[in-house]
Motif scaffolding. Structure first.
Motif, PDB file in Angstrom:
ATOM      1  N   UNK A   1       0.820  -1.210   0.000  1.00 39.32           N
ATOM      2  CA  UNK A   1       0.000   0.000   0.000  1.00 39.32           C
ATOM      3  C   UNK A   1       0.856   1.262   0.000  1.00 39.32           C
ATOM      4  N   UNK A   2       1.917   1.262   0.818  1.00 36.95           N
ATOM      5  CA  UNK A   2       2.745   2.456   0.932  1.00 36.95           C
ATOM      6  C   UNK A   2       3.463   2.786  -0.372  1.00 36.95           C
ATOM      7  N   UNK A   3       3.971   1.770  -1.058  1.00 34.20           N
ATOM      8  CA  UNK A   3       4.636   2.039  -2.341  1.00 34.20           C
ATOM      9  C   UNK A   3       3.637   2.574  -3.364  1.00 34.20           C
ATOM     10  N   UNK A   4       2.409   2.058  -3.309  1.00 31.96           N
ATOM     11  CA  UNK A   4       1.390   2.581  -4.218  1.00 31.96           C
ATOM     12  C   UNK A   4       1.047   4.026  -3.877  1.00 31.96           C
ATOM     13  N   UNK A   5       0.941   4.336  -2.578  1.00 30.11           N
ATOM     14  CA  UNK A   5       0.656   5.718  -2.180  1.00 30.11           C
ATOM     15  C   UNK A   5       1.759   6.666  -2.638  1.00 30.11           C
ATOM     16  N   UNK A   6       2.998   6.226  -2.525  1.00 27.94           N
ATOM     17  CA  UNK A   6       4.117   7.066  -2.966  1.00 27.94           C
ATOM     18  C   UNK A   6       3.998   7.365  -4.457  1.00 27.94           C
ATOM     19  N   UNK A   7       3.714   6.317  -5.248  1.00 24.05           N
ATOM     20  CA  UNK A   7       3.560   6.514  -6.691  1.00 24.05           C
ATOM     21  C   UNK A   7       2.328   7.361  -6.998  1.00 24.05           C
ATOM     22  N   UNK A   8       1.232   7.064  -6.294  1.00 26.88           N
ATOM     23  CA  UNK A   8      -0.026   7.785  -6.539  1.00 26.88           C
ATOM     24  C   UNK A   8       0.129   9.285  -6.300  1.00 26.88           C
TER      25      UNK A   8
ATOM     26  N   UNK B   1       0.809  20.476  -5.463  1.00 24.00           N
ATOM     27  CA  UNK B   1       2.054  20.383  -4.692  1.00 24.00           C
ATOM     28  C   UNK B   1       1.801  19.713  -3.343  1.00 24.00           C
ATOM     29  N   UNK B   2       0.582  19.857  -2.829  1.00 26.30           N
ATOM     30  CA  UNK B   2       0.223  19.202  -1.575  1.00 26.30           C
ATOM     31  C   UNK B   2       0.304  17.684  -1.728  1.00 26.30           C
ATOM     32  N   UNK B   3      -0.134  17.182  -2.881  1.00 29.19           N
ATOM     33  CA  UNK B   3      -0.067  15.744  -3.140  1.00 29.19           C
ATOM     34  C   UNK B   3       1.377  15.260  -3.148  1.00 29.19           C
ATOM     35  N   UNK B   4       2.251  16.029  -3.796  1.00 29.09           N
ATOM     36  CA  UNK B   4       3.665  15.662  -3.839  1.00 29.09           C
ATOM     37  C   UNK B   4       4.265  15.675  -2.438  1.00 29.09           C
ATOM     38  N   UNK B   5       3.852  16.635  -1.618  1.00 28.33           N
ATOM     39  CA  UNK B   5       4.341  16.709  -0.242  1.00 28.33           C
ATOM     40  C   UNK B   5       3.922  15.467   0.547  1.00 28.33           C
TER      41      UNK B   5
ATOM     42  N   UNK C   1       3.473  12.482  -0.697  1.00 28.60           N
ATOM     43  CA  UNK C   1       4.345  11.401  -1.163  1.00 28.60           C
ATOM     44  C   UNK C   1       5.711  11.466  -0.489  1.00 28.60           C
ATOM     45  N   UNK C   2       6.246  12.673  -0.333  1.00 23.00           N
ATOM     46  CA  UNK C   2       7.549  12.850   0.308  1.00 23.00           C
ATOM     47  C   UNK C   2       7.485  12.430   1.776  1.00 23.00           C
ATOM     48  N   UNK C   3       6.418  12.812   2.460  1.00 27.45           N
ATOM     49  CA  UNK C   3       6.257  12.460   3.876  1.00 27.45           C
ATOM     50  C   UNK C   3       6.202  10.940   4.043  1.00 27.45           C
TER      51      UNK C   3
ATOM     52  N   UNK D   1      11.500   5.275   5.096  1.00 26.06           N
ATOM     53  CA  UNK D   1      12.965   5.169   5.165  1.00 26.06           C
ATOM     54  C   UNK D   1      13.469   5.281   6.598  1.00 26.06           C
ATOM     55  N   UNK D   2      12.829   6.130   7.397  1.00 22.43           N
ATOM     56  CA  UNK D   2      13.226   6.265   8.797  1.00 22.43           C
ATOM     57  C   UNK D   2      12.910   4.990   9.579  1.00 22.43           C
ATOM     58  N   UNK D   3      11.748   4.406   9.315  1.00 26.45           N
ATOM     59  CA  UNK D   3      11.337   3.209  10.058  1.00 26.45           C
ATOM     60  C   UNK D   3      12.288   2.047   9.791  1.00 26.45           C
ATOM     61  N   UNK D   4      12.679   1.857   8.533  1.00 28.58           N
ATOM     62  CA  UNK D   4      13.511   0.694   8.200  1.00 28.58           C
ATOM     63  C   UNK D   4      14.991   0.929   8.502  1.00 28.58           C
ATOM     64  N   UNK D   5      15.362   2.150   8.850  1.00 31.61           N
ATOM     65  CA  UNK D   5      16.777   2.447   9.066  1.00 31.61           C
ATOM     66  C   UNK D   5      17.305   1.809  10.349  1.00 31.61           C
ATOM     67  N   UNK D   6      16.543   1.907  11.453  1.00 33.51           N
ATOM     68  CA  UNK D   6      17.006   1.341  12.723  1.00 33.51           C
ATOM     69  C   UNK D   6      15.832   1.215  13.684  1.00 33.51           C
ATOM     70  N   UNK D   7      16.004   0.370  14.693  1.00 36.73           N
ATOM     71  CA  UNK D   7      14.951   0.198  15.696  1.00 36.73           C
ATOM     72  C   UNK D   7      14.645   1.490  16.456  1.00 36.73           C
TER      73      UNK D   7
END
Length: 353
Positions: A135-142, A167-171, A173-175, A181-187
């Motif tokens: 779902x998250x990868x789809x949201x990023x693309x969407x 631009x709000x939509x792009x923001x 996607x960035x969030x 990326x923060x979640x998978x970086x470290x515990x």
């Protein structure tokens, strides 16, 4: 949407609030459609029917083939994020969930997904983590789609005008991207994201437990980190590919009903699609809202004379991209049940599905 506060999938029951939310969103879609169509003008439905008669026998065959490619690409992240799930199983799982999301409120679609994963020897935790990443990868693309829309607008020398709002939509996607990326970086970062997110949500929902959200983010990282590095880029690419195929379907529908390249060129179709696509977040892929916005953009580009044919094309496009996956979902569930029944017979265990 799965959250740390969600009940166990197996025990969950659709509540009244889910139906209320769906009704409200559908009402918003209907109202938005009426407003935009009124701005475009009165639709000549006789001309729409005449445009639909342009379809030749072989053209639906082409559209069906493209829809199959679209659905495979849409489901690909499940293959990349969940060990033991093939492209075939990913597609079956996604189509089955599509069917359930149409006929019953959440979490019925998640329950079916988990049941499928378990039948394939995949744990519920791994399956749910992969589903969330899907779902998250789809949201990023969407929500990134308008970025390419801006690129095309600048390429043809057109002013974005009211589209700066995208631009709000792009923001968004960035969030989502930064959060993942923060979640998978470290515990510690995963726990920090969970805690901070819970604190924000707690302003609106007092029962949210920050510790529970932190634990959930940490577990999610543990379940997904093994496959994330090698799968994330490919997953996002597959969702981008899905949108390309979806756009190709829209363009072919327009051409099949008589909207020529001289009337509305491909670049204008792409611009209309890319800026409307984030609103597929609404039920039934934003049916009504997305169609009305695309129609308005096509009429703006090609003039009032393309309106009736554009409406006909959108009817065909929605029939194949929204209606056909539901039918395919029913077939997918039957195929899965047959697979499980065959496996149970081979193992000598009773079929409980």
């Amino acid at each position: 949407m799965i959250t740390p506060e969600s009940p166990d999938v197996g025990a969950a029951r659709p509540g009244g609030r889910a139906w209320v939310s769906r009704v409200v969103l559908l009402l918003v879609a209907v109202i938005s459609t009426v407003i935009v169509v009124r701005l475009v003008g009165q639709v000549d439905w006789e001309a729409v029917w005449a445009a639909l008669t342009h379809l030749s026998w072989w053209q639906p065959v082409v559209l069906v083939a493209l829809v199959l490619v679209r659905q495979i690409l849409l489901a690909m992240p499940l293959r990349f994020f969940i060990r033991g799930v093939t492209f075939y199983r990913a597609t079956i799982n996604d189509l089955g969930a599509t069917l359930m999301s149409m006929i019953a409120p959440t979490p019925s679609d998640i329950a079916l997904r988990v049941a499928m994963f378990k039948s394939w020897g995949v744990s519920a935790a791994k399956g749910l983590a992969g589903t969330v990443m899907n779902s998250l990868t789809f949201y990023i693309a969407r929500f990134s789609a308008p970025l390419l829309g801006f690129v095309l607008l600048f390429a043809v020398g057109e002013s974005p005008s009211y589209r700066w709002f995208e631009l709000l939509s792009i923001a968004v996607a960035v969030v989502i991207l930064v959060t993942v990326l923060l979640i998978v970086r470290s515990d510690p970062l995963a726990r920090a994201v969970g805690t901070r997110s819970a604190q924000v949500v707690r302003r609106f929902r007092k029962t949210v437990d920050p510790d529970r959200w932190a634990d959930a983010c940490q577990r999610f990282r543990a379940d997904i980190s093994e496959r994330f590095r090698g799968g994330f880029v490919w997953a996002v690419a597959s969702q981008a590919g899905m949108m390309v195929v979806d756009l190709a379907l829209l363009m072919l529908c327009l051409r099949f009903v008589g909207v020529s390249a001289d009337q509305v060129g491909f670049v204008w179709i792409a611009i209309a699609y890319l800026f409307a696509f984030p609103l597929t977040v609404f039920p039934l892929w934003g049916i009504g809202i997305v169609d009305a916005l695309i129609l308005a953009a096509l009429v703006e580009a090609g003039g009032p004379e393309v309106e009736a044919a554009a409406v006909a094309a959108l009817i065909v496009w929605r029939g194949f991209t929204v209606g056909l996956p539901v039918l395919l979902g029913a077939i997918a569930v039957l195929m899965w049940r047959r697979e499980v029944a065959t496996t149970d017979v081979t193992r000598g265990t009773p079929n409980r599905i």
